[in-house]
Design a protein around this motif. Structure first.
Motif, PDB file in Angstrom:
ATOM      1  N   GLU A 186       0.819  -1.203   0.000  1.00 57.94           N
ATOM      2  CA  GLU A 186       0.000   0.000   0.000  1.00 57.94           C
ATOM      3  C   GLU A 186       0.857   1.259   0.000  1.00 57.94           C
ATOM      4  OE1 GLU A 186      -2.695  -0.186   3.257  1.00 57.94           O
ATOM      5  OE2 GLU A 186      -3.803  -1.911   2.459  1.00 57.94           O
ATOM      6  N   ASP A 187       1.994   1.205   0.668  1.00 56.88           N
ATOM      7  CA  ASP A 187       2.919   2.334   0.703  1.00 56.88           C
ATOM      8  C   ASP A 187       4.301   1.790   1.009  1.00 56.88           C
ATOM      9  OD1 ASP A 187       3.138   1.938   3.535  1.00 56.88           O
ATOM     10  OD2 ASP A 187       1.334   3.147   3.823  1.00 56.88           O
ATOM     11  N   GLU A 188       5.298   2.690   1.088  1.00 56.77           N
ATOM     12  CA  GLU A 188       6.677   2.246   1.309  1.00 56.77           C
ATOM     13  C   GLU A 188       6.862   1.556   2.654  1.00 56.77           C
ATOM     14  OE1 GLU A 188       6.454   6.459   2.811  1.00 56.77           O
ATOM     15  OE2 GLU A 188       5.691   5.325   1.098  1.00 56.77           O
ATOM     16  N   GLY A 189       5.933   1.796   3.586  1.00 63.33           N
ATOM     17  CA  GLY A 189       6.035   1.156   4.898  1.00 63.33           C
ATOM     18  C   GLY A 189       5.878  -0.347   4.848  1.00 63.33           C
ATOM     19  N   GLN A 190       5.294  -0.870   3.776  1.00 59.31           N
ATOM     20  CA  GLN A 190       5.127  -2.311   3.613  1.00 59.31           C
ATOM     21  C   GLN A 190       6.157  -2.902   2.661  1.00 59.31           C
ATOM     22  OE1 GLN A 190       1.037  -2.850   2.385  1.00 59.31           O
ATOM     23  NE2 GLN A 190       0.245  -2.617   4.465  1.00 59.31           N
ATOM     24  N   THR A 191       7.234  -2.176   2.411  1.00 59.40           N
ATOM     25  CA  THR A 191       8.273  -2.621   1.491  1.00 59.40           C
ATOM     26  C   THR A 191       9.611  -2.732   2.211  1.00 59.40           C
ATOM     27  OG1 THR A 191       9.066  -0.419   0.804  1.00 59.40           O
ATOM     28  CG2 THR A 191       7.095  -1.285  -0.312  1.00 59.40           C
ATOM     29  N   ALA A 192      10.647  -3.051   1.453  1.00 62.60           N
ATOM     30  CA  ALA A 192      11.993  -3.154   2.011  1.00 62.60           C
ATOM     31  C   ALA A 192      12.512  -1.812   2.516  1.00 62.60           C
ATOM     32  CB  ALA A 192      12.947  -3.714   0.957  1.00 62.60           C
ATOM     33  N   TYR A 193      11.848  -0.721   2.170  1.00 64.09           N
ATOM     34  CA  TYR A 193      12.217   0.582   2.736  1.00 64.09           C
ATOM     35  C   TYR A 193      12.181   0.505   4.259  1.00 64.09           C
ATOM     36  CZ  TYR A 193      12.066   5.644   3.640  1.00 64.09           C
ATOM     37  OH  TYR A 193      12.335   6.910   4.084  1.00 64.09           O
ATOM     38  N   SER A 194      11.174  -0.170   4.807  1.00 61.20           N
ATOM     39  CA  SER A 194      11.053  -0.300   6.262  1.00 61.20           C
ATOM     40  C   SER A 194      12.185  -1.127   6.856  1.00 61.20           C
ATOM     41  CB  SER A 194       9.706  -0.936   6.621  1.00 61.20           C
ATOM     42  OG  SER A 194       8.655  -0.009   6.449  1.00 61.20           O
ATOM     43  N   ILE A 195      12.723  -2.070   6.079  1.00 60.01           N
ATOM     44  CA  ILE A 195      13.833  -2.887   6.573  1.00 60.01           C
ATOM     45  C   ILE A 195      15.101  -2.043   6.672  1.00 60.01           C
ATOM     46  CG2 ILE A 195      15.319  -4.842   5.994  1.00 60.01           C
ATOM     47  CD1 ILE A 195      12.868  -6.229   4.862  1.00 60.01           C
ATOM     48  N   LEU A 196      15.340  -1.204   5.679  1.00 61.39           N
ATOM     49  CA  LEU A 196      16.489  -0.297   5.754  1.00 61.39           C
ATOM     50  C   LEU A 196      16.334   0.657   6.938  1.00 61.39           C
ATOM     51  CD1 LEU A 196      16.792   0.473   1.946  1.00 61.39           C
ATOM     52  CD2 LEU A 196      18.509  -0.702   3.313  1.00 61.39           C
ATOM     53  N   ALA A 197      15.122   1.189   7.119  1.00 60.66           N
ATOM     54  CA  ALA A 197      14.874   2.092   8.242  1.00 60.66           C
ATOM     55  C   ALA A 197      15.041   1.366   9.571  1.00 60.66           C
ATOM     56  CB  ALA A 197      13.469   2.682   8.135  1.00 60.66           C
ATOM     57  N   TRP A 198      14.577   0.123   9.644  1.00 61.82           N
ATOM     58  CA  TRP A 198      14.729  -0.715  10.855  1.00 61.82           C
ATOM     59  C   TRP A 198      16.200  -0.890  11.215  1.00 61.82           C
ATOM     60  CZ3 TRP A 198      17.250  -5.495  10.858  1.00 61.82           C
ATOM     61  CH2 TRP A 198      17.085  -6.289  11.973  1.00 61.82           C
ATOM     62  N   HIS A 199      16.992  -1.226  10.216  1.00 64.52           N
ATOM     63  CA  HIS A 199      18.420  -1.478  10.446  1.00 64.52           C
ATOM     64  C   HIS A 199      19.142  -0.208  10.861  1.00 64.52           C
ATOM     65  CE1 HIS A 199      22.579  -2.826   9.205  1.00 64.52           C
ATOM     66  NE2 HIS A 199      22.130  -3.897   9.852  1.00 64.52           N
ATOM     67  N   THR A 237       0.272 -14.999  -0.329  1.00 63.98           N
ATOM     68  CA  THR A 237      -0.113 -14.889  -1.738  1.00 63.98           C
ATOM     69  C   THR A 237      -1.157 -15.963  -2.036  1.00 63.98           C
ATOM     70  OG1 THR A 237       1.480 -16.474  -2.663  1.00 63.98           O
ATOM     71  CG2 THR A 237       2.277 -14.228  -2.246  1.00 63.98           C
ATOM     72  N   HIS A 238      -1.589 -16.035  -3.285  1.00 60.21           N
ATOM     73  CA  HIS A 238      -2.536 -17.073  -3.668  1.00 60.21           C
ATOM     74  C   HIS A 238      -1.878 -18.443  -3.743  1.00 60.21           C
ATOM     75  CE1 HIS A 238      -0.616 -15.679  -7.322  1.00 60.21           C
ATOM     76  NE2 HIS A 238      -1.111 -16.685  -8.016  1.00 60.21           N
ATOM     77  N   TRP A 239      -0.560 -18.483  -3.583  1.00 62.57           N
ATOM     78  CA  TRP A 239       0.162 -19.746  -3.443  1.00 62.57           C
ATOM     79  C   TRP A 239       0.309 -20.024  -1.948  1.00 62.57           C
ATOM     80  CZ3 TRP A 239       2.757 -22.910  -7.179  1.00 62.57           C
ATOM     81  CH2 TRP A 239       2.562 -22.513  -8.504  1.00 62.57           C
ATOM     82  N   PRO A 240      -0.172 -21.144  -1.447  1.00 61.76           N
ATOM     83  CA  PRO A 240      -0.189 -21.369  -0.002  1.00 61.76           C
ATOM     84  C   PRO A 240       1.189 -21.462   0.639  1.00 61.76           C
ATOM     85  CG  PRO A 240      -0.821 -23.367  -1.174  1.00 61.76           C
ATOM     86  CD  PRO A 240      -0.802 -22.270  -2.185  1.00 61.76           C
ATOM     87  N   THR A 241       2.211 -21.812  -0.121  1.00 59.89           N
ATOM     88  CA  THR A 241       3.555 -21.924   0.451  1.00 59.89           C
ATOM     89  C   THR A 241       4.510 -20.874  -0.110  1.00 59.89           C
ATOM     90  OG1 THR A 241       4.004 -23.682  -1.170  1.00 59.89           O
ATOM     91  CG2 THR A 241       3.381 -24.363   1.062  1.00 59.89           C
ATOM     92  N   ILE A 242       3.958 -19.800  -0.651  1.00 63.46           N
ATOM     93  CA  ILE A 242       4.777 -18.663  -1.081  1.00 63.46           C
ATOM     94  C   ILE A 242       4.264 -17.404  -0.388  1.00 63.46           C
ATOM     95  CG2 ILE A 242       5.564 -17.209  -2.981  1.00 63.46           C
ATOM     96  CD1 ILE A 242       5.246 -19.531  -4.873  1.00 63.46           C
ATOM     97  N   ASP A 243       5.129 -16.749   0.358  1.00 60.84           N
ATOM     98  CA  ASP A 243       4.828 -15.434   0.923  1.00 60.84           C
ATOM     99  C   ASP A 243       5.686 -14.400   0.209  1.00 60.84           C
ATOM    100  OD1 ASP A 243       3.041 -16.527   2.722  1.00 60.84           O
ATOM    101  OD2 ASP A 243       4.512 -16.721   4.327  1.00 60.84           O
ATOM    102  N   ILE A 244       5.318 -13.135   0.362  1.00 65.06           N
ATOM    103  CA  ILE A 244       6.042 -12.085  -0.361  1.00 65.06           C
ATOM    104  C   ILE A 244       6.252 -10.852   0.496  1.00 65.06           C
ATOM    105  CG2 ILE A 244       3.944 -11.073  -1.356  1.00 65.06           C
ATOM    106  CD1 ILE A 244       5.613 -10.583  -3.947  1.00 65.06           C
ATOM    107  N   LEU A 245       7.412 -10.270   0.347  1.00 66.93           N
ATOM    108  CA  LEU A 245       7.680  -8.917   0.824  1.00 66.93           C
ATOM    109  C   LEU A 245       7.542  -8.039  -0.414  1.00 66.93           C
ATOM    110  CD1 LEU A 245      10.685  -7.844   3.100  1.00 66.93           C
ATOM    111  CD2 LEU A 245       9.594  -6.326   1.448  1.00 66.93           C
ATOM    112  N   PRO A 246       6.413  -7.332  -0.550  1.00 62.53           N
ATOM    113  CA  PRO A 246       6.094  -6.687  -1.828  1.00 62.53           C
ATOM    114  C   PRO A 246       6.798  -5.345  -2.020  1.00 62.53           C
ATOM    115  CG  PRO A 246       4.331  -6.295  -0.268  1.00 62.53           C
ATOM    116  CD  PRO A 246       5.330  -7.170   0.442  1.00 62.53           C
ATOM    117  N   ALA A 247       6.573  -4.798  -3.193  1.00 70.32           N
ATOM    118  CA  ALA A 247       7.138  -3.497  -3.534  1.00 70.32           C
ATOM    119  C   ALA A 247       6.032  -2.579  -4.035  1.00 70.32           C
ATOM    120  CB  ALA A 247       8.220  -3.651  -4.605  1.00 70.32           C
ATOM    121  N   GLN A 248       6.361  -1.343  -4.191  1.00 71.35           N
ATOM    122  CA  GLN A 248       5.534  -0.362  -4.892  1.00 71.35           C
ATOM    123  C   GLN A 248       6.411   0.832  -5.222  1.00 71.35           C
ATOM    124  OE1 GLN A 248       5.081   2.961  -2.570  1.00 71.35           O
ATOM    125  NE2 GLN A 248       2.929   2.475  -2.794  1.00 71.35           N
TER     126      GLN A 248
END
Length: 456
Positions: A186-199, A237-248
């Motif tokens: 939905e926004d950068e907070g749900q992307t890898a941007y938050s991981i960089l900020a976390w670190h 995701t719609h795949w039961p054994t695949i999760d995603i860290l999404p982008a936008q």
């Protein structure tokens, strides 16, 4: 007698006529209109592979497909197992007496039963040594259009069909991988941007000597960034054994924000952010394989993907320009990581060196009739870096792309079986070679760990 028609390249252009075809000057506001139109069109096209409610839906799998591609049993044996064990999923038929189909969750239930009760050593469950972390696989090349996302997505899907648990990480702000898996941030907070900020937030707290990340001594921005967990950025995701860290789109802000943060935290090792997050959140235990899709640039996000990776996969088209670009990519990899190693060495005499379990070049979108000669040359020059199998482009691959899906999401009932086999084999063989590499790396880790324990 008139001569041959004049080539279009020699036909004169009248300036007055040319002026008539020139549109009005374009201002920045026009880009907004174009973006809105493209977004509406994108949503409309994406729904071709979606359910009516807009959600992606993974199809069901028939017994022929399950026993041909997913489980090492015959159709007759599978039917006997299901009949003898009514507690197992029995499948659904569209009509009385029709062929039964199963969800991937149901296939995995049958897989687990066969692994526990079936013939030992048949490989119902894919190999992963106990107590070994997941392997992080970064698909990278700063040349665009070399099938990075397509390769990463199909390796993720093939791994899931094989029984592995997969985490997909989309670091490309174009979010094509996220679109394929029907999960947009939905926004950068749900992307890898938050991981960089976390670190960066945790680094800032350490430099202040503060262990309590909720301490009021820290700025609110730092406290909020340090509190990010996997649940905030990883989605199903719609795949039961695949999760995603999404982008936008806003993920690209990271490329501008990281140097700003580095101005105030010069000792921050930004390249460790992704790997540190995966380890801190136990994601390397929760999943078997982590597939990272990178942007077509060697920026801060790609450097994180490269630094976090155990295995680098580098898709390359069999053309001179793409081969030349890949050579420059290798040169930039060397320059970038030697620079990081040198900077770490100035801080500590025991600073580690970067290393990867394996690096493999994949020849993609391959046409044997047109590209075999150059592909052979690339194979000779890069030698053991190049994967044995060349990923061919087939009609099935192209049609799946039009439907915003992978070939593993296409049903064999939409094609004749031979067409389906040929199209699927393109990625099955690619996956098999990748799986062999993956298992070999795990096995080397296992043996090295045993040797270390024996030496102690």
């Amino acid at each position: 007698m008139s001569g041959p028609p004049t080539s279009i390249s020699l036909q004169p252009i009248d300036p007055t006529d040319a002026l008539d075809s020139v549109p009005a000057r374009v201002t920045t506001e026009r880009f907004t209109v174009a973006a809105e139109i493209c977004m509406r069109a994108r949503d409309d096209l994406a729904r071709r592979g979606y359910k009516p409610d807009g959600e992606k839906n993974l199809r069901r799998f028939g017994i022929w497909e399950i026993t041909t591609f997913m489980l090492p049993v015959s159709p007759q044996h599978l039917r006997r197992v299901l009949k003898a064990n009514p507690d197992l999923p029995q499948g659904l038929a569209d009509k009385a007496g029709g062929a039964k189909t199963f969800t991937l969750e149901e296939v995995n239930q049958i897989r687990d039963f066969l692994e526990a009760e079936g013939q030992q050593g048949k490989g119902y469950r894919p190999y992963r040594p106990k107590d070994r972390p997941a392997k992080v696989v970064s698909v990278c090349n700063f040349k665009g259009g070399v099938a990075k996302t397509t390769t990463g997505a199909h390796l993720a899907m093939a791994s899931a069909l094989d029984g592995y648990r997969v985490l997909v990480i989309d670091l490309d702000s174009q979010a094509s991988m996220s679109t394929m898996f029907g999960s947009m941030a939905e926004d950068e907070g749900q992307t890898a941007y938050s991981i960089l900020a976390w670190h960066r937030a945790r680094h800032a707290a350490r430099t202040l000597g503060i262990d309590d990340l909720t301490s009021e001594e820290l700025d609110e921005e730092i406290r909020e960034a340090a509190a990010v967990t996997a649940d905030d950025v990883i989605f199903g995701t719609h795949w039961p054994t695949i999760d995603i860290l999404p982008a936008q789109l806003n993920l690209y802000w990271a490329e501008f924000q990281v140097p700003v943060w580095m101005q105030t935290h010069r000792s921050w090792q930004f390249w460790d952010a992704l790997r540190a997050f995966l380890e801190d959140q136990n994601l390397l235990s929760d999943y078997d394989v982590v597939i990272v899709d990178t942007p077509p640039a060697l920026g801060y996000l790609t450097i994180n993907a490269l630094s976090a990776a155990d295995i680098l996969l580098i898709p390359v088209g069999a053309s001179f320009i793409e081969f030349d670009s890949t050579g420059r990519f290798f040169d930039m990899l060397y320059t970038t990581f030697v620079s990081i190693e040198d900077s770490m060495a100035r801080l500590s005499d025991e600073a580690p060196k970067f290393s990867w379990d394996a690096v493999q070049v994949l020849l993609t979108r391959y046409d044997d009739a047109q590209q075999s000669e150059l592909a052979n040359v690339i194979q000779v020059y890069l030698d053991d870096f190049v994967a044995t199998y060349r990923q061919e482009f087939t009609a099935l691959v192209g049609q799946a792309g039009e439907r915003v899906s992978g070939i593993y999401e296409a049903s064999h009932t939409d094609f004749n079986r031979e067409t389906y086999r040929r199209g699927r084999e393109t990625f099955d063989r690619c996956y098999h070679e990748f799986k062999r590499l993956l298992i070999g790396c795990w096995e080397r880790d296992r043996i090295e760990a045993e040797n270390r324990e024996a030496a102690e």
